[in-house]
Scaffold this motif. Structure first.
Motif, short mmCIF file in Angstrom:
data_model
loop_
_atom_site.label_atom_id
_atom_site.label_comp_id
_atom_site.label_asym_id
_atom_site.label_seq_id
_atom_site.Cartn_x
_atom_site.Cartn_y
_atom_site.Cartn_z
N LEU A 19 0.82 -1.21 0.00
CA LEU A 19 0.00 0.00 0.00
C LEU A 19 0.86 1.26 0.00
O LEU A 19 0.53 2.25 -0.67
CB LEU A 19 -0.93 0.00 1.22
CG LEU A 19 -2.05 -1.05 1.19
CD1 LEU A 19 -2.77 -1.08 2.54
CD2 LEU A 19 -3.05 -0.73 0.08
N ALA A 20 1.99 1.22 0.73
CA ALA A 20 2.87 2.39 0.78
C ALA A 20 3.49 2.69 -0.58
O ALA A 20 3.53 3.85 -1.02
CB ALA A 20 3.96 2.17 1.83
N GLY A 22 2.36 1.70 -3.48
CA GLY A 22 1.28 2.11 -4.38
C GLY A 22 0.88 3.55 -4.17
O GLY A 22 0.61 4.29 -5.12
N THR A 23 0.87 4.01 -2.93
CA THR A 23 0.55 5.40 -2.63
C THR A 23 1.61 6.34 -3.19
O THR A 23 1.30 7.42 -3.71
CB THR A 23 0.42 5.60 -1.11
OG1 THR A 23 -0.60 4.72 -0.61
CG2 THR A 23 0.05 7.04 -0.79
N TRP A 24 2.87 5.91 -3.11
CA TRP A 24 3.95 6.73 -3.69
C TRP A 24 3.79 6.86 -5.19
O TRP A 24 3.97 7.94 -5.76
CB TRP A 24 5.30 6.08 -3.36
CG TRP A 24 6.47 6.83 -3.93
CD1 TRP A 24 7.03 7.98 -3.46
CD2 TRP A 24 7.22 6.46 -5.10
NE1 TRP A 24 8.08 8.36 -4.26
CE2 TRP A 24 8.22 7.45 -5.27
CE3 TRP A 24 7.15 5.41 -6.00
CZ2 TRP A 24 9.14 7.40 -6.32
CZ3 TRP A 24 8.06 5.36 -7.05
CH2 TRP A 24 9.04 6.34 -7.19
N LEU A 26 1.05 6.78 -6.76
CA LEU A 26 -0.16 7.54 -7.03
C LEU A 26 0.15 9.00 -7.37
O LEU A 26 -0.58 9.64 -8.12
CB LEU A 26 -1.10 7.46 -5.82
CG LEU A 26 -2.34 8.36 -5.81
CD1 LEU A 26 -3.25 7.98 -6.96
CD2 LEU A 26 -3.07 8.22 -4.48
N ARG A 27 1.26 9.52 -6.85
CA ARG A 27 1.58 10.92 -7.06
C ARG A 27 1.78 11.27 -8.52
O ARG A 27 1.62 12.43 -8.92
CB ARG A 27 2.87 11.29 -6.30
CG ARG A 27 2.77 11.08 -4.79
CD ARG A 27 4.08 11.48 -4.13
NE ARG A 27 5.19 10.76 -4.74
CZ ARG A 27 6.48 11.09 -4.53
NH1 ARG A 27 6.79 12.12 -3.78
NH2 ARG A 27 7.44 10.36 -5.10
N ALA A 166 -7.37 -1.22 -3.46
CA ALA A 166 -6.82 0.06 -3.00
C ALA A 166 -5.73 0.55 -3.93
O ALA A 166 -5.68 1.74 -4.28
CB ALA A 166 -6.30 -0.08 -1.57
N ASN A 167 -4.84 -0.35 -4.35
CA ASN A 167 -3.74 0.05 -5.21
C ASN A 167 -4.17 0.31 -6.65
O ASN A 167 -3.78 1.31 -7.26
CB ASN A 167 -2.64 -1.02 -5.20
CG ASN A 167 -1.61 -0.77 -4.12
OD1 ASN A 167 -1.44 0.34 -3.64
ND2 ASN A 167 -0.93 -1.83 -3.72
N SER A 170 -6.50 3.41 -7.14
CA SER A 170 -5.90 4.70 -6.81
C SER A 170 -4.85 5.13 -7.82
O SER A 170 -4.76 6.31 -8.17
CB SER A 170 -5.26 4.64 -5.42
OG SER A 170 -4.21 3.68 -5.38
N GLY A 171 -4.03 4.19 -8.32
CA GLY A 171 -2.93 4.58 -9.20
C GLY A 171 -2.83 3.84 -10.51
O GLY A 171 -2.02 4.21 -11.36
N SER A 175 1.10 2.98 -10.75
CA SER A 175 1.34 2.64 -9.35
C SER A 175 1.74 1.19 -9.19
O SER A 175 2.69 0.85 -8.47
CB SER A 175 0.09 2.95 -8.52
OG SER A 175 0.25 2.56 -7.19
#
Length: 507
Positions: A19-20, A22-24, A26-27, A166-167, A170-171, A175
């Motif tokens: 998740l971390a 994938g969140t990175w 996402l930017r 979630a991943n 989001s991206g 991602s």
């Protein structure tokens, strides 16, 4: 009660890290192209690691070792075929497919043949193959948590579903690329370190294969024929080779990654690196299968062969050392489910987003990213529910069937579509229907029947040897019979597929 705190810790850490990352990613995910193909900017090294991450699924991580434990060294045809499939893809498909400019397999089919009907059939097949491939990922996740942690099987399916959604939503592809690249190296490390330790333990024990261990006939041999031996066993072997060699190019989650390369040359370089990464990884699962024949032969008799990789450390190294290795292996197994499920979700969501959720309903039409996200939910929820309601099936067995369907449908379409100008839309549809229905019926038969002997069971259990030639022959014969309906500018499209980008730049 938690059976293994180390296993639980491994699952939690992998999920949070996924998740971390994938969140990175996402930017830098903003456009539809970012979500679908990472804006075609993924370089060969990163892309090869990501392909390795998504391709090495539950069947590779857990299933190969279980097959070697149960049936012997002949089962090594599975990893050999899964790796060699990329060689076929490199030679025949990789660069031309990237030059087509498509986002998905249905995009390529429509562009090549200028037919919405062909696109519709391809879209249906992408979804079917994707769901069939997702089913063992979810069941494998439930098996892993049950074996390592003692949780009910539905917990693993739920965790994978939530993390993947979630991943992916989001991206998208941008991602997931970073996530899958990380997960390949995690899986390799998770198998390599325990294998080295367990081999040292085996050498120290001076253990040998007990008489009859792991073989149904009690002979104690390390290799028995596939099937029942004789003509049937020979047929199964060759059919398995056909499915694994030719099925790789038809897997939606594999093909879509080649659209993310900057150009055809990068696609070829990516494939070469993938061959090396897969060859390195597949050295390890047979080690666990061989050690299992010494220390865990009973798993082959009780139907627990797929859990061998997770059970072996605690059998060979009781105490803290075995628990730590179990935690590492559990983390790698969960990474396998997450990475493959993510890749399949991207592929299926791309098709559903374009052809189903992105259509106009009641005067309204979802935007590209919104349609993709709705498609991702459908792509995950349907096989997730099936995994909770269907009976447990062998991981490698179901994945092998998915390869057979892919080899019987998209392989003929891609090979003929790229290399034969005479392919027509009616020919493509007829071949896809023949290959799809033949291999699809075989899948249903195999999953519902309890028969284990006889030529009918053998032919339907491994259908590629007859369904692939049938699909090729149908496409060729029907295309020749409908030659007047071939695409007018087919020659121009073929030149586009086979002309290096550098040549185009000089014009």
């Amino acid at each position: 009660m938690i059976d293994s705190w180390s296993g639980l810790t491994g699952v939690v850490l992998v999920s949070l890290t996924t998740l971390a990352i994938g969140t990175w990613g996402l930017r830098i995910s903003r456009t539809t192209s970012d979500f679908m193909v990472a804006s075609r900017t993924v370089r060969p090294g990163l892309n090869a690691s990501a392909i390795g991450g998504e391709y090495l699924s539950a069947a590779s991580y857990l299933g190969v070792a279980g097959l070697v434990l149960t049936f012997g060294a002949d089962m090594l045809w599975y990893p050999v075929g899964w790796t060699a499939g990329y060689l076929v893809l490199l030679v025949l498909v990789a660069a031309p497919l990237r030059r087509s400019g498509a986002y998905t397999l249905p995009d390529f089919a429509e562009a090549r043949l200028q037919s919405r009907a062909v696109r519709a059939v391809c879209s249906l097949l992408v979804v079917v193959i994707g769901w069939l491939y997702l089913l063992p990922q979810f069941q494998g996740a439930g098996l892993t948590l049950r074996s390592a942690v003692g949780a009910p099987p539905w917990v693993g399916t739920l965790v994978v579903t939530l993390v993947v959604l979630a991943n992916v939503t989001s991206g998208g592809m941008r991602s997931i690329t970073f996530v899958q690249a990380f997960q390949y190296w995690l899986k390799l490390t998770a198998l390599l370190v325990p294998a080295a330790v367990l081999l040292v333990v085996w050498v120290g024990d001076g253990a040998v294969n007990p008489a009859g261990a792991g073989t149904p006939d009690g002979s104690g041999g390390w290799s028995i024929p596939l099937g029942e031996g004789g003509p049937q066993g020979l047929y199964v072997t060759y059919s398995l080779i056909v499915a694994t060699f030719l099925g790789t190019m038809g897997l939606p989650h594999v093909v879509v990654r080649f659209y993310t390369n900057p150009d055809g040359r990068a696609a070829r370089r990516t494939t070469l690196v993938v061959l090396g990464l897969l060859g390195l990884f597949y050295l390890l699962p047979p080690v666990y299968g061989a050690l299992g024949r010494v220390y865990a032969a009973e798993l082959a008799e009780t139907g627990g062969a797929d859990s061998l990789v997770l059970e072996l450390p605690r059998l060979m190294l009781p105490g803290l050392g075995g628990e730590v290795l179990t935690g590492l292996l559990t983390a790698g197994a969960f990474a396998a489910f997450l990475s493959t499920a993510s890749g399949l979700t991207i592929a299926v969501a791309g098709v559903l987003g374009q052809d189903v959720t992105g259509r106009r309903y009641g005067g309204r039409r979802l935007s590209g990213v919104a349609a993709f996200r709705v498609g991702a939910v459908l792509a995950v929820v349907v096989p997730g529910v099936l995994a909770l309601t269907a009976a447990d099936v062998g991981l490698a067995r179901v994945v092998g069937l998915a390869f057979a369907v892919a080899a019987s449908t998209f392989c003929p379409l891609l090979v003929l579509g790229i290399w034969w100008r005479g392919l027509t839309a009616p020919g493509a549809i007829a071949g896809l229907v023949v290959g799809g229905l033949g291999s699809g019926f075989a899948v249903v038969w195999t999953l519902v029947t309890t028969a284990t002997t006889g030529w009918t069971t053998v032919l339907l259990g491994q259908p590629a040897a007859w369904s692939v030639p049938a699909a090729f022959a149908t496409m060729v014969l029907v295309s020749r019979a409908t030659a007047g309906r071939s695409r007018v500018d087919a020659r121009r499209f073929m030149v586009r597929l086979h002309t290096p980008e550098a040549v185009d730049l000089e014009r």
